[in-house]
Write an enzyme that holds these catalytic residues in place. Structure first.
Site, PDB file in Angstrom:
ATOM      1  N   GLU B 213       7.146  19.496-118.166  1.00  0.00           N
ATOM      2  CA  GLU B 213       7.180  20.323-119.372  1.00  0.00           C
ATOM      3  C   GLU B 213       6.463  21.647-119.157  1.00  0.00           C
ATOM      4  OE1 GLU B 213       6.343  17.151-119.158  1.00  0.00           O
ATOM      5  OE2 GLU B 213       8.252  16.439-119.938  1.00  0.00           O
ATOM      6  N   TRP B 282       7.083   9.920-113.523  1.00  0.00           N
ATOM      7  CA  TRP B 282       6.082   9.339-114.420  1.00  0.00           C
ATOM      8  C   TRP B 282       5.636   7.946-113.986  1.00  0.00           C
ATOM      9  CZ3 TRP B 282       4.245  12.027-118.597  1.00  0.00           C
ATOM     10  CH2 TRP B 282       5.010  13.127-119.063  1.00  0.00           C
ATOM     11  N   ASP B 343      16.874  16.282-122.995  1.00  0.00           N
ATOM     12  CA  ASP B 343      15.734  15.453-122.606  1.00  0.00           C
ATOM     13  C   ASP B 343      16.126  13.984-122.463  1.00  0.00           C
ATOM     14  OD1 ASP B 343      13.130  15.367-121.732  1.00  0.00           O
ATOM     15  OD2 ASP B 343      12.351  14.735-123.665  1.00  0.00           O
TER      16      ASP B 343
END
Lengths: 138, 576
Positions: B213, B282, B343
């Site tokens: 981001e 992640w 997204d």
């Protein structure tokens, strides 16, 4: 503390003014505008490289002005030519830089902010200061 | 004569009593000793054999395949109804966030982490704290998306590894918590952060970075686990060919509604956008020791929702990637959403599975609400599951009034871990039913903007809920599905007792029949149970553990408790 903030703002405007002037000279159709007035419409017109250049200049200028302000608080007087990159690096290493994040981080946040057209009148400088405070307060 | 006999009798009795007391002392000492943790050194072989090791939970996904499946059966469908709390551990840390830690448990010691990177070891039988390490963030305000969290540690030999919000990788002594080494993976002030539990493969400790981001260029990196020296880096964003083939559809044929001409025209100006192209990783990769391949999910391109400044397919954002664990070289990739502006990226950790026909596959639950089943050797799509959430206006473009879209920008399946029952061939998937309006930037800004770039807004007044689904990996069909009160985020764990455990944002911690989805047991934890549960066996007794400390991003009640459950009574005799 108030003094350092005033000094900082002055320094930023110098840096931004130089950026805006440089940009304006490339585009004869654009009227030179005071850097403090650049807003979301200007931001939207910048390419990613221009955004990075803008922010790099802003961050460097802020660091230089902060160095001067710290020196003044310590009783030293530095003119602009006496501010060295090593002094700014020392501030950075000491985690004291007020605008401490990378240009890409600020750019992403400003992009988000100006996604909304009703935000676009707001000067970039104001947005940067607000975003920086929000990030620091997390 | 009577007197001496009495003396002898008394002496004998005293001796017996003394002997009994001594015996009791020995027993007490033995019992105490068995309560003490042993700090077993975790060998590479233990990690390779994790699937067979019934008692311990030695790595993030329990085994290298990330299946979160335990062969333990002591707690099963017939007795789970009497499960009760054995102990609870409260971290006592006032600074809360998303409590997503997945405990590691090895021979009496449980290792945990908190959202702001305090690691601790506790006695896994009693909950008594052994040590804690509080990571001092190297900058005052690390930048990270979506709320503070940490997903747990990795352990190897005598060292515990934790990745931190300020993008450090820290090695700690497993017995004391003392720092052995601490390296900066990347510059936290440039938007890099770490939330995943690291993975140990041989002499390497492997981490990925978050920060898609904030204009980072994502990567996965291997470090020498002994000294923290970097060994290789696998970038998730390609410097050559990141524009791809300008595909107009997904790999499976859905129209992406792209303006290819405009994108191509933008290449001259934005051809270098890969340098800040996003692609965070992640979640902990899965690993196949046979092929030596690591499989991981790659997150969104940067900027998240504005595709105009990043023309092309943006490879390899939104991808499942396979790299060689020896040197980080890429073997294959599969992009779920080219040129993503919704997204709908890949975040839930991929899982290695063996399909019915013997094929080794990689399965991943997408934010797109499909489970992708890929050939682990080639990356070719074997099948895509039926959607586990409703689909509506997928890949639509934003409008001033807002295009109603499902899944919304949170998915589908977000970061939640999946679990697999290999006998049934089911993958258990947490889903989010959160309709959103995808609106253009001409809409007025409102407070409470979402974290993902402001363009998605939840549809006012519309019901949001969650789903928990069993997806048959051999057919792609939804075997069963249950609805939950709130969108699901956290993780699942399956056992050979035909159970699957999962938590909810409302504090429910549930046990379901893995075959049917029937709820068999529930506990109200008082805070959101939004972390993946684990199970382990100690002294002949099976325990279930889960962190119930809520979720920052979804607004689920926060807390700081790890709860551990077991069946009542003493451990049953081992059926030898």
């Amino acid at each position: 503390m108030q003094r350092s903030v005033v000094g900082l703002t002055g320094g930023l405007i110098c840096v931004l003014g130089a950026f805006a002037a440089g940009r304006s000279s490339q585009d004869a159709a654009m009227q030179p505008r005071h850097a403090a007035l650049l807003n979301g419409a200007d931001w939207a017109a910048y390419s990613p490289r221009e955004k990075e250049a803008y922010l790099s200049g802003f961050i460097a200028g802020a660091g230089a002005e902060q160095t001067r302000a710290f020196a003044a608080l310590a009783g030293d007087s530095l003119d602009s030519s006496a501010v060295s990159s090593s002094a700014i690096t020392r501030l950075r290493d000491g985690k004291q830089l007020r605008f401490s994040y990378a240009p890409s981080v600020y750019a992403a946040q400003i992009d988000d902010f100006y996604w909304w057209v009703d935000h676009r009148q707001r000067p970039i400088v104001d947005v940067l200061v607000t975003i920086n405070r929000q990030m620091k307060d997390r | 004569m009577h007197l001496p006999r009495l003396v002898v009798a008394i002496a004998a009795a005293a001796l017996c009593a003394g002997g009994a007391a001594a015996q009791e002392q020995v027993e007490t000492a033995k019992a105490k000793a068995s309560m003490e943790p042993s700090f077993t050194s975790v060998t590479d072989q233990m990690l390779l054999d994790a699937r067979k090791n019934e008692g311990n939970w030695v790595t993030y996904g329990r085994d290298y395949w990330n299946q979160r499946w335990s062969p333990l059966t002591q707690i099963n469908t017939s007795n789970v109804g009497s499960l009760h709390m054995a102990w609870m551990y409260q971290t006592g840390i006032s600074r809360l966030g998303s409590f997503e830690t997945s405990p590691i448990v090895i021979d009496g010691v449980m290792y945990l982490t908190t959202p702001y990177n305090t690691a601790m070891a506790v006695n896994s039988r009693t909950g008594k704290e052994i040590w804690r390490y509080e990571h001092k963030q190297s900058i005052a305000s690390p930048i990270f998306c979506c709320g503070p969290n940490n997903r747990g540690v990795a352990i190897s030999e005598g060292t515990v590894f934790m990745a931190t919000l300020d993008a450090h990788l820290v090695a700690l002594d497993a017995k004391t918590g003392a720092v052995q080494w601490d390296v900066q993976v990347e510059d936290p002030e440039a938007g890099y952060s770490e939330t995943m539990a690291p993975l140990i493969v041989g002499d390497k400790v492997i981490v990925g970075v978050s920060g898609g981001e904030y204009g980072i260029r994502g990567f996965v990196r291997a470090y020498n686990k002994s000294n923290g020296q970097p060994l290789w880096t696998a970038y998730t964003i390609f410097d050559k060919g990141w524009e791809g083939k300008f595909t107009t559809t997904t790999n499976e044929g859905e129209d992406l509604h792209r303006n290819i001409d405009a994108e191509k025209a933008g290449m001259a100006q934005y051809g270098d956008a890969w340098q800040r192209g996003g692609g965070g990783v992640w979640m902990t990769p899965s690993y196949d020791p046979t092929s030596h391949l690591l499989f991981f999910a790659v997150g969104n391109p940067s900027p998240d929702l504005d595709g105009s400044v990043r023309p092309g397919d943006n490879l390899c954002s939104d991808c499942i990637m396979a790299v060689d664990a020896n040197d980080g070289s890429m073997k294959w990739y599969y992009q779920e959403v080219p040129h993503d502006v919704w997204d709908l990226d890949a975040v839930s950790p991929p899982v290695v599975v063996k399909l019915k026909d013997g094929t080794t596959a990689v399965a991943q639950a997408g934010k797109t609400a499909w489970v992708y089943v890929l050939n682990a050797a080639t990356g070719k799509l074997i099948r895509k599951s039926a959607p586990f959430n409703r689909l509506e206006n997928m890949f639509g473009q934003p409008t001033a009034d807002g295009t109603r879209m499902l899944p919304g920008a949170n998915g589908g399946s977000e970061w939640s871990t999946t679990a697999v029952n290999p006998t049934l061939g089911y993958m258990y998937v947490l889903g989010i039913e959160q309709p959103m309006h995808y609106i253009t930037h001409s809409a007025p800004f409102e407070k409470g903007k979402l974290w993902l770039g402001s363009a998605f807004k939840a549809v006012p007044g519309e019901r949001q809920y969650g789903t928990f689904s069993a997806v048959n990996l051999n057919t792609g069909k939804i075997a069963w599905q249950v609805e939950t009160e709130q969108p699901m985020i956290g993780g699942a764990m399956a056992t050979a007792g035909n159970l699957v455990f999962v938590g909810e944002g409302n504090g429910h911690f549930d046990a379901l029949d893995a075959r049917t989805g029937k709820k068999l047991w529930m506990f109200q934890a008082g805070a959101g149970c939004n972390a993946p549960p684990v199970t382990y066996m100690q002294d002949g007794k099976q325990y279930i553990a889960v962190a119930c400390g809520g979720n920052f991003q979804m607004g689920y009640p926060l807390g700081d408790a790890v709860m551990v459950f077991a069946l009542p009574g003493a451990a049953p005799k081992s059926p030898k």
